[in-house]
Design a protein around this motif. Structure first.
Motif, PDB file in Angstrom:
ATOM      1  N   TYR A  35       0.839  -1.210   0.000  1.00 56.48           N
ATOM      2  CA  TYR A  35       0.000   0.000   0.000  1.00 56.48           C
ATOM      3  C   TYR A  35       0.872   1.256   0.000  1.00 56.48           C
ATOM      4  CZ  TYR A  35      -3.559  -3.353   1.531  1.00 56.48           C
ATOM      5  OH  TYR A  35      -4.404  -4.425   1.625  1.00 56.48           O
ATOM      6  N   PRO A  36       1.530   1.577  -1.123  1.00 56.49           N
ATOM      7  CA  PRO A  36       2.420   2.744  -1.152  1.00 56.49           C
ATOM      8  C   PRO A  36       1.685   4.071  -0.939  1.00 56.49           C
ATOM      9  CG  PRO A  36       2.116   1.824  -3.354  1.00 56.49           C
ATOM     10  CD  PRO A  36       1.504   0.859  -2.420  1.00 56.49           C
ATOM     11  N   ASP A  37       0.364   4.092  -1.199  1.00 52.85           N
ATOM     12  CA  ASP A  37      -0.406   5.339  -1.082  1.00 52.85           C
ATOM     13  C   ASP A  37      -1.033   5.525   0.296  1.00 52.85           C
ATOM     14  OD1 ASP A  37       0.212   5.834  -3.739  1.00 52.85           O
ATOM     15  OD2 ASP A  37      -1.598   4.805  -4.459  1.00 52.85           O
ATOM     16  N   PHE A  38      -0.840   4.552   1.188  1.00 51.05           N
ATOM     17  CA  PHE A  38      -1.443   4.653   2.522  1.00 51.05           C
ATOM     18  C   PHE A  38      -0.361   4.537   3.596  1.00 51.05           C
ATOM     19  CE2 PHE A  38      -4.837   2.836  -0.158  1.00 51.05           C
ATOM     20  CZ  PHE A  38      -5.806   3.819   0.015  1.00 51.05           C
ATOM     21  N   ARG A  39      -0.652   5.093   4.764  1.00 46.33           N
ATOM     22  CA  ARG A  39       0.304   5.031   5.873  1.00 46.33           C
ATOM     23  C   ARG A  39      -0.019   3.807   6.746  1.00 46.33           C
ATOM     24  NH1 ARG A  39      -0.702  10.330   5.142  1.00 46.33           N
ATOM     25  NH2 ARG A  39      -2.375  10.397   6.676  1.00 46.33           N
ATOM     26  N   VAL A  40       0.997   2.956   6.960  1.00 45.84           N
ATOM     27  CA  VAL A  40       0.830   1.723   7.736  1.00 45.84           C
ATOM     28  C   VAL A  40       1.627   1.851   9.030  1.00 45.84           C
ATOM     29  CG1 VAL A  40       1.094  -0.790   7.731  1.00 45.84           C
ATOM     30  CG2 VAL A  40       0.586   0.415   5.587  1.00 45.84           C
ATOM     31  N   GLY A  41       0.948   1.760  10.174  1.00 44.57           N
ATOM     32  CA  GLY A  41       1.603   1.869  11.480  1.00 44.57           C
ATOM     33  C   GLY A  41       1.949   0.501  12.043  1.00 44.57           C
ATOM     34  N   LEU A  42       2.820   0.486  13.057  1.00 43.56           N
ATOM     35  CA  LEU A  42       3.244  -0.762  13.701  1.00 43.56           C
ATOM     36  C   LEU A  42       3.155  -0.612  15.219  1.00 43.56           C
ATOM     37  CD1 LEU A  42       4.616  -3.599  13.644  1.00 43.56           C
ATOM     38  CD2 LEU A  42       6.815  -2.411  13.620  1.00 43.56           C
ATOM     39  N   LEU A  43       2.572  -1.609  15.868  1.00 43.00           N
ATOM     40  CA  LEU A  43       2.393  -1.553  17.321  1.00 43.00           C
ATOM     41  C   LEU A  43       2.671  -2.938  17.905  1.00 43.00           C
ATOM     42  CD1 LEU A  43       1.241   0.331  19.629  1.00 43.00           C
ATOM     43  CD2 LEU A  43      -0.962  -0.746  19.207  1.00 43.00           C
ATOM     44  N   HIS A  44       3.569  -3.004  18.900  1.00 43.15           N
ATOM     45  CA  HIS A  44       3.792  -4.282  19.570  1.00 43.15           C
ATOM     46  C   HIS A  44       4.245  -4.062  21.003  1.00 43.15           C
ATOM     47  CE1 HIS A  44       8.153  -3.871  19.225  1.00 43.15           C
ATOM     48  NE2 HIS A  44       8.026  -3.645  17.915  1.00 43.15           N
ATOM     49  N   GLY A  45       4.206  -5.123  21.781  1.00 36.88           N
ATOM     50  CA  GLY A  45       4.423  -5.028  23.220  1.00 36.88           C
ATOM     51  C   GLY A  45       5.814  -4.630  23.655  1.00 36.88           C
ATOM     52  N   ARG A  46       6.823  -4.765  22.780  1.00 39.56           N
ATOM     53  CA  ARG A  46       8.190  -4.427  23.192  1.00 39.56           C
ATOM     54  C   ARG A  46       8.522  -2.955  22.968  1.00 39.56           C
ATOM     55  NH1 ARG A  46      11.719  -9.593  21.083  1.00 39.56           N
ATOM     56  NH2 ARG A  46      10.486 -11.204  22.120  1.00 39.56           N
ATOM     57  N   MET A  47       7.596  -2.223  22.368  1.00 37.97           N
ATOM     58  CA  MET A  47       7.832  -0.784  22.180  1.00 37.97           C
ATOM     59  C   MET A  47       7.683  -0.065  23.521  1.00 37.97           C
ATOM     60  SD  MET A  47       5.535  -0.434  18.707  1.00 37.97           S
ATOM     61  CE  MET A  47       5.585   1.340  18.561  1.00 37.97           C
ATOM     62  N   PRO A  48       8.421   1.033  23.749  1.00 30.95           N
ATOM     63  CA  PRO A  48       8.216   1.827  24.965  1.00 30.95           C
ATOM     64  C   PRO A  48       6.773   2.343  25.021  1.00 30.95           C
ATOM     65  CG  PRO A  48      10.217   2.512  23.804  1.00 30.95           C
ATOM     66  CD  PRO A  48       9.497   1.572  22.895  1.00 30.95           C
ATOM     67  N   ALA A  49       6.268   2.540  26.234  1.00 31.14           N
ATOM     68  CA  ALA A  49       4.870   2.940  26.417  1.00 31.14           C
ATOM     69  C   ALA A  49       4.534   4.208  25.638  1.00 31.14           C
ATOM     70  CB  ALA A  49       4.585   3.138  27.903  1.00 31.14           C
ATOM     71  N   ALA A  50       5.452   5.179  25.635  1.00 28.81           N
ATOM     72  CA  ALA A  50       5.176   6.446  24.941  1.00 28.81           C
ATOM     73  C   ALA A  50       5.018   6.214  23.438  1.00 28.81           C
ATOM     74  CB  ALA A  50       6.306   7.445  25.206  1.00 28.81           C
ATOM     75  N   GLU A  51       5.853   5.326  22.877  1.00 30.53           N
ATOM     76  CA  GLU A  51       5.755   5.020  21.440  1.00 30.53           C
ATOM     77  C   GLU A  51       4.446   4.319  21.122  1.00 30.53           C
ATOM     78  OE1 GLU A  51       8.925   3.029  19.266  1.00 30.53           O
ATOM     79  OE2 GLU A  51      10.401   4.070  20.524  1.00 30.53           O
TER      80      GLU A  51
END
Length: 684
Positions: free
Chosen positions: A501-517
């Motif tokens: 999907y080059p025309d759309f923004r794809v986010g990433l979320l997982h448990g090892r990320m810092p809480a603020a991220e």
């Protein structure tokens, strides 16, 4: 037992030096009592069997004799595969070991060995998990063996040995804690017999009898705490009797842009009745995802504020707290109720202003995270405490917030459906309210089960939804590659979908990320700055994104039914039709049935019932997500009959005068004293 063994540190057990003691400490084992009460979660059957009795793929323990020299093949970094010809039940068989080539020198022709592993009938091969040479005097095989939760450098074999040593050294000091009348009434083993039997059962029946005794003891202790607290709370009349104005609450309800369900009205009535009483409300509100718990909480907070008190709502994450705050501000706007937010990421000035407003009574309702329980947070008159997704907070966190008022009323909320009879028994000190229907007008989420080869069609479908202005969740079970599980992972999947999907923004979320991220990624998705969110199950609870219409779950067979239902509940919150797509190739009948259940019903209580049938009672409530108390030994579903016995016995004991005076009940009274139950605090 509860005295001397609870005070004797584990390093007094023979064979436990300072290093081993540290490792045991990491498992929560500090004393001899902790060690003896570190129970196995299952048993392995190492009793000898003949190959003729064994099915293909089954785990077996057999007597074997080596008759060929072992052949070792090295591969990768220090990895090996070793094959050796052995005779089992008069038949030549290949025994295969992985990464155990150090046994090579011992595998000489004629040597007897006991092998435990998986039998492959077609290849006439045993893939060896454990092997023992006959010379060993402490042979583990040939009997039932307890299996414990271990980690790091502690092996099953060493832990079994140490527990056996502790029983030999200190077994004579194990004291009975149950009164003789209850041991006799329920035909229970003595505590000493049970502790020996739990760790070293000769057969399944003996293990079950030992477990039954320990389950009853644990549940009786739990129910005694609940019954003592319930009795204490009934006698406490110094809570807040709020002068509730029903007409004002009705005016608030009429101002809402939707009609409450019959279920919501009934639960609000139950809460208002509690609020008017001088005793402290201690109520559990459970409801399916999307059943409208927040509106019920809003009505309760409104009633308390209009009666002259302040309210607090504690949520597990900042983004969920902000969502609650905005919802309450919108609902309360016509009524002049001041709602403020208190979270960890605020500036020092913002925080000072909110604390001052709260202490002066300008703030009517404070919404926040664990920031609410810090020492410098003071209320003018706290009247109602609500915790959302209560299982995400520790008991201490919830009780600290409650102690910031003079016996405020307490409402806890959970989105995990629990059978009502079980909830009433398990939460014996709480009244239970259930939201049993969804708000009118909500479109059921359409659920589909597809195989992995349909991926391209799903990518096209999600592209159409995003082009129409909607948003999509894509969930997968692991964060990064694992050698053990061939499952899609969030990091790789995120990279693939960004390319797709080059025309759309794809986010990433997982448990090892810092809480603020994590909060920032969730905020971007909520504010539609990202069109798709690739995530592990951290999105399971809470955040409301009405514009999200597609929930795709990779490797859906890896999730339990309750978890799949929670994830599906993240969509279907807006006006547009929503979809849940389960991508799965389940190999088992149970996995296939899970997919069918998800397609057949959107009802969380029905899903919970079917989940219990499929998973069996052993692990239905084994997850921390259940919101139910966690036990070392008991399982609330399979042990429900024992739970009811314990509840009845506890209620009887608490009401008897001799329970508070007779030496026979001293161990039980000491437990209540230790748990600070008799100091009058309310149990969470």
């Amino acid at each position: 037992m509860k005295g001397k063994l609870a005070e004797t540190t584990v390093n007094f057990v023979k064979g436990v030096g300072p290093r081993r003691a540290e490792l045991l400490n990491q498992l929560g084992i500090f004393t001899v009592q902790d060690l003896l009460e570190y129970f196995p979660f299952r048993y392995e059957d190492y009793r000898m069997r003949d190959l003729s009795e064994v099915s293909d793929g089954e785990k077996i323990t057999v007597q074997a004799t080596v008759y060929g020299a072992p052949y070792v093949q090295m591969y990768g970094r220090n990895k090996s595969r070793m094959v050796c010809k052995v005779i089992v039940s008069g038949m030549p068989v290949n025994a295969v070991w992985f990464n155990q080539h150090f046994l090579r020198e011992r595998l000489r022709p004629g040597v007897d060995i006991v092998l435990t592993g998986k039998w492959d009938a077609r290849r006439r091969q045993i893939t060896v998990a454990e092997s023992e040479f006959q010379a060993g005097k402490n042979r583990q095989t040939g009997r039932l063996q307890p299996v414990y939760s271990v980690s790091g450098d502690i092996s099953q074999k060493w832990l079994r040995k140490v527990i056996k040593q502790a029983l030999e050294q200190y077994g004579h000091l194990i004291e009975e804690v149950l009164p003789a009348e209850l041991v006799h009434k329920h035909q229970l083993l003595s505590r000493r017999e049970a502790l020996f039997g739990v760790h070293y059962a000769e057969n399944i029946d003996e293990g079950q009898a030992a477990r039954r005794r320990m389950v009853y003891e644990e549940l009786l202790m739990f129910q005694l705490k609940l019954q003592a607290l319930k009795a204490a709370n009934k006698n406490r009349k110094h809570g807040i009797a709020h002068p509730i104005d029903r007409a004002q609450v009705e005016e608030f309800i009429r101002s809402l842009p939707f009609t409450l369900t019959r279920s919501q009205q009934e639960v609000i009535d139950e809460i208002l009745r509690d609020l008017r009483e001088p005793g402290c409300m201690n109520r559990l509100l459970q409801g399916d995802v999307g059943s409208g718990k927040t509106v019920v909480a809003a009505a309760a907070l409104f009633a308390v504020v209009k009666a002259g008190s302040q309210g607090a709502l504690m949520a597990p994450t900042e983004i969920l707290a902000e969502q609650h705050m905005r919802n309450l501000q919108r609902m309360y706007e016509p009524f002049g109720i001041q709602v403020d937010l208190l979270v960890g990421s605020m500036t020092e000035k913002q925080r000072r202003d909110v604390l001052a407003s709260l202490q002066m009574g300008i703030t009517d309702v404070i919404v926040g995270t664990h920031a609410l329980i810090q020492e410098d947070v003071y209320f003018r008159r706290l009247g109602l405490v609500i915790t959302d997704e209560q299982h995400r907070f520790g008991v201490n966190q919830r009780s600290i917030l409650r102690r910031k008022g003079m016996d405020p009323d307490v409402l806890t909320m959970t989105a995990t459906p629990i059978p009502r009879t079980l909830a009433i028994t398990a939460f014996g000190d709480m009244d239970v309210s259930t939201l049993s229907e969804l708000p009118k007008g909500r479109k059921p989420v359409k659920t589909y089960w597809v195989k992995h080869d349909m991926l391209q069609r799903i990518i096209v479908f999600m592209g159409k939804e995003m082009a129409a202005g909607r948003q999509c969740y894509v969930i997968c079970p692991l964060i990064e590659e694992s050698e053990k599980l061939d499952v899609q992972n969030a990091i790789d999947l995120h990279a693939q979908l960004q390319q797709a999907y080059p025309d759309f923004r794809v986010g990433l979320l997982h448990g090892r990320m810092p809480a603020a991220e994590k909060d920032e990624e969730m905020r971007k998705f909520k504010d539609a700055e990202t069109h798709m969110l690739v995530s592990t199950t951290v999105v399971e609870v809470g955040v409301d994104v009405p514009n999200a219409t597609v929930m795709v779950i990779y490797d859906a067979e890896r999730f339990g039914l309750a978890q799949l239902h929670q994830l599906r509940g993240r969509v279907g919150r807006g006006e547009h039709q929503s979809y849940c797509i389960l991508i799965a190739d389940p190999k088992t009948e149970v996995g296939q049935e899970r997919m069918r259940v998800m397609m057949e019903t959107n009802d969380g209580f029905e899903v919970a019932r079917r989940d219990l049938e499929l998973r069996g009672p052993g692990d239905f409530f084994g997850t921390k997500q259940s919101g139910l108390p966690e036990f070392r030994f008991a399982d609330l579903m399979s042990d429900f009959e024992i739970l009811e016995l314990a509840r009845d016995d506890a209620a009887d004991l608490i009401q008897r005068r001799d329970f508070w005076t007779s030496p026979e009940y001293a161990p039980l009274r000491e437990m209540l004293q230790r748990e600070k139950v008799l100091s009058g605090d309310i149990l969470d």
